[in-house]
Design an enzyme around this catalytic site. Structure first.
Site, short mmCIF file in Angstrom:
data_model
loop_
_atom_site.label_atom_id
_atom_site.label_comp_id
_atom_site.label_asym_id
_atom_site.label_seq_id
_atom_site.Cartn_x
_atom_site.Cartn_y
_atom_site.Cartn_z
N SER A 176 30.02 -12.84 12.50
CA SER A 176 29.83 -11.88 13.68
C SER A 176 28.52 -11.96 14.39
O SER A 176 27.56 -12.38 13.53
CB SER A 176 29.86 -10.54 13.00
OG SER A 176 31.15 -10.31 12.18
N GLN A 183 33.48 -6.57 19.21
CA GLN A 183 32.59 -7.61 18.63
C GLN A 183 32.62 -8.81 19.30
O GLN A 183 33.85 -9.34 19.91
CB GLN A 183 33.00 -7.53 17.11
CG GLN A 183 32.01 -8.50 16.59
CD GLN A 183 32.45 -8.64 14.81
OE1 GLN A 183 32.77 -9.76 14.49
NE2 GLN A 183 31.91 -7.45 13.91
N ASP A 217 34.65 -4.50 10.45
CA ASP A 217 34.38 -5.69 10.72
C ASP A 217 35.09 -6.80 10.13
O ASP A 217 35.22 -7.95 10.49
CB ASP A 217 32.92 -5.99 10.09
CG ASP A 217 32.41 -7.29 10.13
OD1 ASP A 217 32.43 -7.76 11.40
OD2 ASP A 217 31.81 -7.73 9.24
#
Length: 284
Positions: free
Chosen positions: A226, A276, A202
């Site tokens: 995110s 993502q 991430d």
């Protein structure tokens, strides 16, 4: 790294209704919000606790629902959706203050033989020893976030062609690569390395969106978060060895940007794929 391992050392509360319930601490963050990779790794770890150790994770899909409070612990409720002859499926909800902050579903599989192929590592990538670390790049920046990124993160990260912390140098392209390695050795458990890879995935995945438009992290008023995260594990790997995270962004629209990433070992094995979508709002 000790802080990361503490967050993944979840406590089984012993509560059993329809779900298995675990709790875990949050890592301190200078902006007060839980780092998304932390809650991904913890949710995955909670799922792993309900599956036999010889059945390993091969995919997960999660949605970030609310910002987490880094000063408070997190509760994880795992629903044992399905156990088949080869696959198991788990749904994990991460809660703070009684409301979900992340919803994740993960699938686990027994080892199986089958067809084999993979993409190759892009050519011309410098070796990590030839690139500056985040600690070296940010050492002289007297700001709490810069110092946290320089000294307190459990991963050493080295950008190709260069980081975008303060400026975007060179071509404004939708592609980049990042060498990553844990800052200290990890236990041998494959489960820890899988969860730690989810944690690291991430960090920089939305940077190709920013790089394409010449936008550094330090842009005043930028709001970047995110929204969802998907990950597939293909082959085993240690995160305390260097891994190359090759990333690109195929699209940005509507205040959202999409990025994809591939993790390769130093010897060229493709070990995981990531996708993502994130909120990217930049002041006009």
């Amino acid at each position: 790294m000790e802080s990361l391992l503490r967050t993944m050392d979840l406590t089984d509360t012993g509560a059993r209704t329809t779900d298995d319930i675990f709790t875990g601490p949050s890592q301190w963050m200078p902006h007060g919000r839980v780092y998304g990779g932390q809650v991904l790794a913890q949710s995955l770890t909670a799922s792993m606790r309900t599956v036999p150790e010889d059945r390993s994770v091969h995919s997960m899909h999660g949605y970030f629902l609310r910002a987490g409070d880094a000063s408070r612990p997190i509760t994880f409720a795992v629903d044992r959706i399905h156990d088949g002859r080869s696959f198991s499926t788990r749904r994990t909800q991460a809660y703070q203050n009684g409301v979900p902050i992340l919803s994740l579903i993960a699938s686990f599989q027994d080892h199986d033989d089958g067809l084999e192929h993979q993409h190759l590592v892009p050519e011309g990538i410098p070796q990590p020893e030839d690139l500056p670390s985040a600690a070296e790049v940010l050492a002289d920046i007297d700001h709490p976030i810069a110092q946290t990124w320089a000294n307190d993160r459990p991963f050493d990260m080295r950008h190709v062609p260069s980081p975008i912390y303060l400026s975007v140098d060179g071509e404004h392209t939708d592609r980049q690569a990042v060498w990553m390695r844990a800052t200290s050795p990890l236990p041998d458990s494959p489960l820890i390395h899988q969860a730690a890879l989810a944690y690291a995935s991430d960090y920089t995945i939305l940077e190709p969106v920013l790089r394409r438009h010449g936008i550094p992290w330090a842009t005043p008023g930028a709001k970047i978060a995110s929204l969802d995260h998907a990950m597939w594990w293909h082959r085993p790997a240690r995160v305390d060895d260097w891994l190359l995270y090759v990333q690109d962004s195929p699209s940005a629209t509507g205040g959202r940007g999409l990025s994809r990433g591939s993790f390769f070992t130093r010897s060229g094995e493709l070990v995981a794929t990531v996708a993502q979508e994130g909120m990217v709002r930049i002041p006009s």
